[in-house]
Structures are given as structure tokens and as C-alpha cells.
Enzyme design. Structure first.
Site, PDB file in Angstrom:
ATOM      1  N   ILE A 123      11.442   0.879  12.093  1.00 11.13           N
ATOM      2  CA  ILE A 123      10.292   1.969  12.947  1.00 11.13           C
ATOM      3  C   ILE A 123      10.626   2.123  14.278  1.00 11.13           C
ATOM      4  CG2 ILE A 123       8.517   2.411  11.958  1.00 11.13           C
ATOM      5  CD1 ILE A 123       7.170   0.048  12.975  1.00 11.13           C
ATOM      6  N   PRO A 130      -5.948 -22.327  10.992  1.00  8.85           N
ATOM      7  CA  PRO A 130      -6.339 -22.091  12.756  1.00  8.85           C
ATOM      8  C   PRO A 130      -7.188 -20.764  12.319  1.00  8.85           C
ATOM      9  CG  PRO A 130      -3.837 -23.096  12.646  1.00  8.85           C
ATOM     10  CD  PRO A 130      -4.773 -22.250  10.760  1.00  8.85           C
ATOM     11  N   GLY A 131      -7.635 -20.766  13.100  1.00  9.86           N
ATOM     12  CA  GLY A 131      -8.626 -19.186  13.798  1.00  9.86           C
ATOM     13  C   GLY A 131      -8.649 -18.417  12.635  1.00  9.86           C
ATOM     14  N   THR A 166      -6.760  -1.760  10.304  1.00 10.45           N
ATOM     15  CA  THR A 166      -7.228  -2.499  10.073  1.00 10.45           C
ATOM     16  C   THR A 166      -9.074  -2.996  10.336  1.00 10.45           C
ATOM     17  OG1 THR A 166      -7.378  -5.439   9.214  1.00 10.45           O
ATOM     18  CG2 THR A 166      -5.928  -4.221  11.086  1.00 10.45           C
ATOM     19  N   ILE A 226       0.581  -0.809  -0.255  1.00  9.16           N
ATOM     20  CA  ILE A 226      -0.307  -0.040  -0.013  1.00  9.16           C
ATOM     21  C   ILE A 226       0.815   1.269   0.163  1.00  9.16           C
ATOM     22  CG2 ILE A 226      -1.747   0.669   0.764  1.00  9.16           C
ATOM     23  CD1 ILE A 226      -2.581  -1.309   2.376  1.00  9.16           C
ATOM     24  N   SER A 286       2.807  -7.917   8.615  1.00  6.13           N
ATOM     25  CA  SER A 286       0.913  -7.828   7.548  1.00  6.13           C
ATOM     26  C   SER A 286       0.420  -8.762   7.195  1.00  6.13           C
ATOM     27  CB  SER A 286       0.805  -7.310   6.828  1.00  6.13           C
ATOM     28  OG  SER A 286       1.564  -7.205   5.761  1.00  6.13           O
ATOM     29  N   GLU A 294      -9.891  -6.265  10.393  1.00  7.47           N
ATOM     30  CA  GLU A 294      -9.851  -7.469  10.886  1.00  7.47           C
ATOM     31  C   GLU A 294      -9.983  -7.483  12.945  1.00  7.47           C
ATOM     32  OE1 GLU A 294      -7.404 -10.259   9.535  1.00  7.47           O
ATOM     33  OE2 GLU A 294      -7.142  -8.918   7.871  1.00  7.47           O
ATOM     34  N   ALA A 326       4.672  -2.486   8.859  1.00  6.67           N
ATOM     35  CA  ALA A 326       3.849  -3.080   9.616  1.00  6.67           C
ATOM     36  C   ALA A 326       4.225  -4.521   9.420  1.00  6.67           C
ATOM     37  CB  ALA A 326       2.213  -3.065   9.904  1.00  6.67           C
ATOM     38  N   LEU A 342      12.948  -2.093   4.646  1.00  4.75           N
ATOM     39  CA  LEU A 342      13.146  -3.409   3.735  1.00  4.75           C
ATOM     40  C   LEU A 342      13.195  -4.474   3.843  1.00  4.75           C
ATOM     41  CD1 LEU A 342      15.373  -1.069   1.573  1.00  4.75           C
ATOM     42  CD2 LEU A 342      13.175  -0.720   1.791  1.00  4.75           C
ATOM     43  N   PRO A 349      -4.245 -23.017  -3.497  1.00  7.94           N
ATOM     44  CA  PRO A 349      -4.535 -23.016  -2.585  1.00  7.94           C
ATOM     45  C   PRO A 349      -5.914 -22.249  -1.735  1.00  7.94           C
ATOM     46  CG  PRO A 349      -2.811 -22.175  -2.317  1.00  7.94           C
ATOM     47  CD  PRO A 349      -3.055 -21.781  -4.169  1.00  7.94           C
TER      48      PRO A 349
HETATM   49  N1  LIG Z   1      -3.308  -5.717   2.674  1.00 11.46           N
HETATM   50  C1  LIG Z   1      -3.929  -5.197   2.819  1.00 11.46           C
HETATM   51  O1  LIG Z   1      -4.843  -5.716   2.641  1.00 11.46           O
HETATM   52  C2  LIG Z   1      -4.688  -4.031   4.706  1.00 11.46           C
HETATM   53  C3  LIG Z   1      -5.756  -3.764   4.961  1.00 11.46           C
HETATM   54  C4  LIG Z   1      -6.150  -2.705   5.779  1.00 11.46           C
HETATM   55  C5  LIG Z   1      -4.784  -2.036   6.708  1.00 11.46           C
HETATM   56  N2  LIG Z   1      -3.255  -2.626   5.728  1.00 11.46           N
HETATM   57  C6  LIG Z   1      -2.271  -2.564   6.865  1.00 11.46           C
HETATM   58  O2  LIG Z   1      -1.751  -1.247   5.964  1.00 11.46           O
HETATM   59  C7  LIG Z   1      -0.492  -1.223   6.111  1.00 11.46           C
HETATM   60  C8  LIG Z   1       0.301  -1.187   4.953  1.00 11.46           C
HETATM   61  O3  LIG Z   1       0.194  -3.377   5.117  1.00 11.46           O
HETATM   62  P1  LIG Z   1       0.919  -3.229   3.035  1.00 11.46           P
HETATM   63  O4  LIG Z   1       0.126  -4.554   2.837  1.00 11.46           O
HETATM   64  O5  LIG Z   1       1.489  -2.424   2.727  1.00 11.46           O
HETATM   65  O6  LIG Z   1       1.874  -4.568   4.153  1.00 11.46           O
HETATM   66  P2  LIG Z   1       2.927  -4.803   3.066  1.00 11.46           P
HETATM   67  O7  LIG Z   1       3.855  -5.885   4.701  1.00 11.46           O
HETATM   68  O8  LIG Z   1       3.225  -4.545   1.480  1.00 11.46           O
HETATM   69  O9  LIG Z   1       4.350  -3.875   3.467  1.00 11.46           O
HETATM   70  C9  LIG Z   1       4.972  -3.488   4.748  1.00 11.46           C
HETATM   71  C10 LIG Z   1       5.910  -2.836   4.976  1.00 11.46           C
HETATM   72  O10 LIG Z   1       6.144  -2.250   6.101  1.00 11.46           O
HETATM   73  C11 LIG Z   1       8.295  -2.456   6.200  1.00 11.46           C
HETATM   74  N3  LIG Z   1       8.919  -3.201   7.967  1.00 11.46           N
HETATM   75  C12 LIG Z   1       7.948  -4.395   8.350  1.00 11.46           C
HETATM   76  N4  LIG Z   1       8.431  -3.662   9.468  1.00 11.46           N
HETATM   77  C13 LIG Z   1       9.247  -2.821   9.593  1.00 11.46           C
HETATM   78  C14 LIG Z   1      10.254  -1.614  10.825  1.00 11.46           C
HETATM   79  N5  LIG Z   1      10.496  -2.176  11.380  1.00 11.46           N
HETATM   80  N6  LIG Z   1      10.282  -0.711  10.400  1.00 11.46           N
HETATM   81  C15 LIG Z   1       9.990  -0.239   9.095  1.00 11.46           C
HETATM   82  N7  LIG Z   1       9.657  -0.854   8.111  1.00 11.46           N
HETATM   83  C16 LIG Z   1       9.244  -1.802   8.276  1.00 11.46           C
HETATM   84  C17 LIG Z   1       8.119  -3.012   5.164  1.00 11.46           C
HETATM   85  O11 LIG Z   1       9.584  -3.721   4.664  1.00 11.46           O
HETATM   86  C18 LIG Z   1       6.950  -3.482   4.168  1.00 11.46           C
HETATM   87  O12 LIG Z   1       7.781  -2.077   3.283  1.00 11.46           O
HETATM   88  C19 LIG Z   1      -0.498  -1.493   7.217  1.00 11.46           C
HETATM   89  O13 LIG Z   1      -0.167  -1.273   8.796  1.00 11.46           O
HETATM   90  C20 LIG Z   1      -1.622  -3.087   7.640  1.00 11.46           C
HETATM   91  O14 LIG Z   1      -1.305  -3.676   8.555  1.00 11.46           O
HETATM   92  C21 LIG Z   1      -3.419  -3.515   4.511  1.00 11.46           C
END
Ligand SMILES: NC(=O)c1ccc[n+]([C@@H]2O[C@H](COP(=O)([O-])OP(=O)(O)OC[C@H]3O[C@@H](n4cnc5c(N)ncnc54)[C@H](O)[C@@H]3O)[C@@H](O)[C@H]2O)c1
Length: 355
Positions: free
Chosen positions: A66, A295-296, A138, A18, A91, A140, A89, A41, A218
């Protein structure tokens, strides 16, 4: 790099799914905004996003964690940052079941470190009222629905996976910084995103990849679990609108109200492949293979975005079917899409199934 910026903001996780879409759109729409992208990264990031951001006039990618409070404090002070949009995060729900503690570290401790850095920096700079912290949450966190009903901003928290529990804990910390320290923060709860740059481990990219390779697709359990899907760019525009326009301490659900079962999604993608890349004598649906359930596994997520539509005028763009087609086309063109000549290879045991 230009020097006449009106404002600098820090985006975390801007090399993920995102975040990549968000920064590209925001940087284009707001050339006088300077954006620092702080991303560790991890495996989930696209290093290519950093390359693309380096080529932009108004984006500075920084590799870092972070959880590193000193780094966050330094970036906020050095660039006179007056806004944080926090995407970073862990994720993936499956990974949270395999390693919950990692999710607590990044999603809870990482958010705490950022909140504290922002609060201290903005108190010192006397801009606590005007600087804004937007937290990406989210749907969730609200748990699982039965066949009826919709989540709203007032739904009680009832997270069920280590992922959603860690996101819920982060939300509560944001709420505490609003109440206790007067931080000007907002929260958004998005439903399932789809579109370009999503990691291969997630559900829609998995189905596309398997169709391309003509390998088993799957599907957890019966495939009847329902998710509520939103085009990633619609989510990004919602976040931009909330960040710039919403009242302090407000909270918004971001949903396009597109409920589909996982089986419906898999079948829709298979039909797109039947048209785009016909498979003589077969239909791609034959590749769908039901595997043991997660699970869950939450049964249904569905949210009402009435507040966002009513108070900030946000609307999703395009139909779900058009956006799904665009998404398939994006992954196909990115992969160069050479198709195997042979029939399906069924190996569901080696597959993962996302959000
Ligand atoms: N993808 C979805 O459908 C969705 C839906 C609702 C909310 N979200 C939320 O949106 C946000 C982004 O989701 P996404 O799908 O793009 O996730 P993603 O896993 O694709 O990307 C997460 C990014 O965070 C970076 N990251 C992880 N740990 C880190 C750290 N300790 N320090 C700095 N950077 C770090 C990763 O390198 C990655 O670039 C998240 O907070 C997720 O909970 C996602």
C-alpha cells in the site's frame, strides 16, 4: 472473469484475518461487484486466501504494498475503482513494541499513499462526491478505560501503544482528507475480532493451539484485562453496511458489547476443550500460566455501538458463547487435531499473547 460488473472496489489487506472473511462474504453477497484485493502477503497473510479469491468470478488478488503510490494509482485508474475499503495494517501490539517504525510506515505512510491516490484519481474522474474511501480503525485509538464507562464515537483520542498511535495517526489523515480535500470518507472503530483465519500470534488462536497441544497457555499479568469481543463476520457486515449506506464523513463504533477478561476467555476455551476433547484426569484450565505483563498493557476496552444500531440497523448475530464454540471447532478441524498422549509441557517463555 465476468464483464458485466456494476462497480469495482479496492480492498486492502484482503488476505489477512478480517480481510479474508470480508472478501469471501462480500463477493458472495454481491456478485455484480468486482473486488480488487491489494495485499503485500506479509507474514500475517494467508496465501491460501489469494488462491481462494482466484477461484471466485469477481475477485482479483494483487500482491503489492500500500506504500507503493504508483501501484495504487495504477489499480484505481485501470479498474475504474470507485471505492476503497482499507484494512491493510501491521496489527499486532507486541510487534509494534518490538518495531514501532515498521508500524508507522505501513499504518501511517501506507494510509497516506492510498488517500492521496484515491483523491487524485477521483478528482480526475470527477467522482469525488460519489466514490467512497472507508478506513478500518480500532477502538484502541481511544486508549484504556477504568472499570466503568464505554467508548463512543466522541471519545477523545488517547492511544497508548505504537500500534494504536499509528492507527490514530491514520484516522487523523482520513479526517484531514475529508475536511481539506472533500474526500467522501468514513471510519469505523471495531473492538477485538475473533473467528476463522486469525493469525496464530493473537490471543484466542494461541489459547486454542495450546489446548490442542496441551502446552502452557500464557496469560499476561493477572489476566484481568478486559476486551470487548465481536464475531468477525458481524464486523464484516457492519463494514459493508457503513461503506454502502453511511453518510459521508460519518464515523461508527462497531462493537457487539461482549466484555470479557482475558482469564474468562481462556477459561471458556478450556471448558469447550474439556467437552470436545476430554483429557483424562485433567482439566484444560490447568494449562493456564501467568506471564510477565505487556509494557503499557491497556486495562479495559469497551465500546457502545448505539449509533450503528440506531442509524443503520446493524445487529450482531448469535451469542458470544456459540460463536466461540464455532471458532474453536474451525481451528480444531483446520489443524487436523491429533492430540499428544503426554501431559502438559510448560513453556510460557516461548509464547506470544495477542491483541
Ligand atoms: N483483529 C482485530 O481484532 C481488529 C480490531 C479492530 C480493528 N482492526 C483493524 O482491522 C484491520 C485488519 O486487521 P486484521 O486483524 O485482519 O490484520 P492482519 O494482521 O490479520 O492482516 C493484515 C493484512 O494486511 C496486509 N498488509 C500488511 N502490510 C501491508 C502493506 N504494506 N501493503 C499491503 N498489505 C499489507 C498483510 O499481508 C495482511 O494480509 C487492521 O487495520 C486493524 O488495525 C483489527
Amino acid at each position: 472473469m465476468r464483464r458485466d460488473f456494476e462497480r469495482t472496489i479496492l480492498v486492502t489487506g484482503g488476505a489477512g484475518f478480517i480481510g479474508t472473511n470480508f472478501i469471501e462474504g462480500l463477493a458472495r453477497r454481491r456478485p455484480r461487484l468486482r473486488i480488487i484485493d491489494l495485499d503485500a502477503l506479509t507474514y500475517a497473510a494467508h496465501p491460501e486466501s489469494f488462491e481462494r479469491q482466484r477461484a471466485m468470478d469477481n475477485v482479483i488478488p494483487v500482491q503489492g504494498d500500500i506504500c507503493d503510490a504508483a501501484l495504487a494509482a495504477d489499480l484505481l485508474a485501470r479498474y475504474e475503482v470507485t471505492g476503497v475499503i482499507h484494512f491493510a495494517a501491521e496489527s499486532h501490539v507486541d510487534n509494534s513494541i518490538a518495531d514501532p517504525v515498521k508500524f508507522v510506515r505501513t499504518n501511517v505512510s501506507g494510509t497516506a499513499a492510498l488517500l492521496e491516490a484515491a483523491y487524485r484519481c477521483w478528482s480526475k474522474a470527477d467522482c469525488l462526491q460519489t466514490a467512497r474511501f472507508h478506513h478500518i480503525s480500532t477502538d484502541e485509538v481511544f486508549g484504556s478505560l477504568g472499570a466503568e464507562g464505554l467508548f463512543t464515537e466522541d471519545s477523545p483520542y488517547a492511544p497508548t501503544s505504537p500500534y494504536s498511535a499509528s492507527k490514530a495517526a491514520a484516522d487523523l489523515l482520513v479526517a484531514a482528507y475529508i475536511k481539506t480535500f472533500g474526500l467522501n470518507a468514513t471510519i469505523s472503530h471495531a473492538s477485538n475480532n475473533f473467528g476463522p483465519w486469525q493469525h496464530d500470534e493473537k490471543f484466542i488462536p494461541t489459547v486454542i493451539r495450546r489446548c490442542l497441544a496441551r502446552e502452557a497457555i500464557p496469560l499476561y499479568g493477572t489476566g484481568e484485562n478486559v476486551r470487548d469481543w465481536i464475531w468477525v463476520e458481524d464486523h464484516c457486515r457492519a463494514v459493508e453496511t457503513i461503506f454502502f449506506e453511511a453518510a459521508p464523513a460519518s464515523r461508527y463504533i462497531v462493537s457487539a458489547e461482549n466484555e470479557r477478561t482475558n482469564l474468562q476467555i481462556a477459561r471458556s476455551i478450556c471448558r469447550i476443550f474439556d467437552e470436545l476433547r476430554p483429557w483424562p484426569g485433567h482439566r484444560h484450565e490447568e494449562l493456564i500460566a501467568h506471564v510477565a505483563d505487556r509494557p503499557g498493557h491497556d486495562f479495559r476496552y469497551a465500546s457502545c455501538s448505539g449509533r450503528l444500531r440506531r442509524t443503520l440497523g446493524w445487529r450482531p448475530t448469535g451469542s458470544f458463547e456459540e460463536r466461540l464454540r464455532e471458532t474453536v471447532a474451525w481451528y480444531v478441524s483446520r489443524r487436523g487435531a491429533a492430540l499428544p498422549a503426554s501431559g502438559p509441557q510448560t513453556d510460557p517463555a516461548h509464547s506470544k499473547n495477542g491483541r
